[in-house]
Write an enzyme that holds these catalytic residues in place. Structure first.
Site, PDB file in Angstrom:
ATOM      1  CG  ASN A  22      -5.144   1.444   0.487  1.00  0.00           C
ATOM      2  OD1 ASN A  22      -6.233   2.025   0.406  1.00  0.00           O
ATOM      3  ND2 ASN A  22      -4.741   0.565  -0.409  1.00  0.00           N
ATOM      4  NE  ARG A 114      -4.660   2.998  -3.973  1.00  0.00           N
ATOM      5  CZ  ARG A 114      -4.492   1.821  -4.521  1.00  0.00           C
ATOM      6  NH1 ARG A 114      -4.173   0.793  -3.785  1.00  0.00           N
ATOM      7  NH2 ARG A 114      -4.640   1.668  -5.816  1.00  0.00           N
ATOM      8  CG  HIS A 202      -5.374   0.295 -10.896  1.00  0.00           C
ATOM      9  ND1 HIS A 202      -6.263  -0.286 -11.755  1.00  0.00           N
ATOM     10  CD2 HIS A 202      -5.695  -0.158  -9.669  1.00  0.00           C
ATOM     11  CE1 HIS A 202      -7.097  -1.065 -11.089  1.00  0.00           C
ATOM     12  NE2 HIS A 202      -6.769  -1.008  -9.802  1.00  0.00           N
ATOM     13  NE  ARG A 262     -14.138  -2.311  -8.566  1.00  0.00           N
ATOM     14  CZ  ARG A 262     -12.927  -1.767  -8.447  1.00  0.00           C
ATOM     15  NH1 ARG A 262     -12.572  -0.773  -9.242  1.00  0.00           N
ATOM     16  NH2 ARG A 262     -12.074  -2.187  -7.544  1.00  0.00           N
ATOM     17  CD  GLU A 401      -1.427  -0.525  -6.043  1.00  0.00           C
ATOM     18  OE1 GLU A 401      -1.506  -1.648  -5.490  1.00  0.00           O
ATOM     19  OE2 GLU A 401      -2.375  -0.016  -6.657  1.00  0.00           O
TER      20      GLU A 401
END
Ligand code: AMP
Length: 433
Positions: A22, A114, A202, A262, A401
């Site tokens: 990732n 990813r 996600h 964010r 993940e």
């Protein structure tokens, strides 16, 4: 030739390994899985995590840390600025070398990446070829702060691992079957046709949670579930029968809930105001929305980190938490309306898994929706945090993940000879994050 890497003490079962990567703006996260058993078949009881870790601080003070799943290894490294790996390529070369020393004898037989954006056409993971990489490169404008770094990791790994199959696993793919109304913006039609859509992100986390629900809570899995992935990035997803039908994130990873830095949902008129009256250019607006806003912005610059905010006790920190909770509750109501009811709510991600306070504040007073929290279970960090008589099952489920990437990679790279129907599921989630 496959890079060969060593037996991890006590964990050696076969000699093949699957690597997940990732690659972010300043970090390279990785996990190494035991992919196949001695006879070259995928392990029937699932992928076994061997070790995981990350190199972070790339471009500055670079640090490395890794831990083995069985607890026999806890490695740390730090570099003086002058000799630190400077980018994803250098970090990966160092990592391969380190793995070679740590787990000798193992060969990496597949690499899973990813990749944040798969665009319109990737509803599934895909084997990386030159043509696929070129298509993913064309999506950089849709995710300028993530996609280039993901693809830098892909390029470095393709160079390092030669002919080893590599697979792109997308954060958007799980959401690609949204109905039109959850896929569009009310803009002139040509923008929708050109790909200006609500992609949602996600997806690897949501797919993992959907799998766990299917295994452990089949009745709720078949029904209506809202999953809240609350971490530095945060979003919520409505699942119907285990499929995503709506997400709070939209075209970019900015929409929906406020996050660490964010902004989450914002009136587009604010952007016009910033550009027309405050004189901000596009780069300045991007910096503001992605890096200076959210919990960090609302807490007066104190922190993007929920742990720090919970401990701070300042009015600004409290207000940042209030707004975070308010937006989650608002979205929960909205997504329950989309689903026409609710059978389960799931909390996951660093905040969702670890903050009893946030879970409690989100769920309190939600009896009208059929939610009855068991405060003691919640504080104890139990898996089921609702009371036994709660019409809606409330769960705290750790996400995984990396495990999802590994599982998708194993399937897509078609490793081993076991029929696809018997392919293993992702391993159990890590216990802490
Ligand atoms: P993630 O991006 O999923 O790794 O989540 C990171 C976020 O989880 C950060 O805001 C952390 O402060 C938050 N977090 C992790 N542990 C806790 C905890 N025990 N209590 C509150 N927040 C936590």
């Amino acid at each position: 030739m496959n890079p060969v890497i060593p037996p991890l003490a006590g964990a050696y079962a076969g000699d093949d390994a699957l690597l997940t990567l990732n690659s972010g703006s300043s970090s390279l996260k990785f996990a190494l899985f035991d992919a196949l058993d001695e006879s070259g078949l995928p392990h029937a009881d699932g992928l076994q995590l061997l070790l995981s870790g990350q190199i972070d601080g790339l471009g500055g003070a670079v640090r490395f840390q890794a831990r083995s799943a069985d607890g026999t290894l806890d490695a740390h490294e730090q570099w003086p600025a002058a000799s630190a790996p400077a980018d994803a390529g250098a970090a990966l070369r160092w990592l391969i070398d380190w793995l070679r020393r740590q787990v000798p004898g193992r060969a990496v037989v597949a690499v899973g990446h990813r990749v944040v954006h798969g665009g319109l056409h990737h509803a599934e993971p895909v084997l990386l070829t030159d043509a696929v990489v070129a298509r993913l490169q064309a999506l950089v404008p849709l995710a300028p702060l993530h996609q280039p770094h993901n693809l830098a990791g892909v390029a470095a790994a393709r160079q390092a691992f030669g002919a080893v199959p590599q697979v792109a696993c997308f954060d958007t793919a799980f959401h690609r079957h949204h109905p039109f109304v959850n896929d569009c913006f009310a803009l002139p039609r040509r923008f929708f046709d050109a790909g200006v859509r609500r992609y949602g992100f996600h997806g690897l986390s949501y797919e993992y949670i959907a799998q766990r629900l299917a295994e452990q809570h089949a009745q709720q899995h078949a029904g209506r579930v809202v999953v809240a992935h609350l971490g530095n990035g945060a979003s919520m997803c409505a699942l119907q029968g285990g499929r995503s039908v709506a997400s709070t994130m939209g075209f970019s990873a900015l929409d929906g809930l406020p996050m660490g830095t964010r902004c989450g949902q914002i009136d587009p008129g604010v952007l016009l105001y910033l550009m027309q009256h405050e004189g901000l250019d596009a780069d300045q607006v991007a910096d503001l929305l992605y890096k200076q806003s959210g919990l960090k912005g609302l807490s007066g610059g104190l922190s993007h980190d929920m742990r720090t905010l919970e401990a701070a006790g300042t009015p600004e920190a409290a207000q940042a938490i209030d707004y975070f909770v308010f937006r989650i509750r608002r979205e929960l109501g909205g997504l329950a309306a989309v689903l026409q009811g609710l059978d389960a709510v799931v909390f996951t991600g660093g905040i969702g898994e670890n903050s009893a306070l946030i879970r409690e504040r989100v769920l309190e007073g939600m009896g009208w929706l059929g939610i009855r929290l068991d405060a003691a279970r919640n504080r104890a960090g139990a898996t089921v945090i609702s009371s036994d008589d709660s019409p809606v099952l409330c769960l705290r489920l750790p996400t995984n993940e990396e495990g999802m990437i590994a599982q998708q990679t194993l399937r897509t790279a078609a490793l081993g000879r076991r029929p696809a129907a018997a392919a293993p599921t992702a391993p159990a989630a890590r216990e802490s994050r």
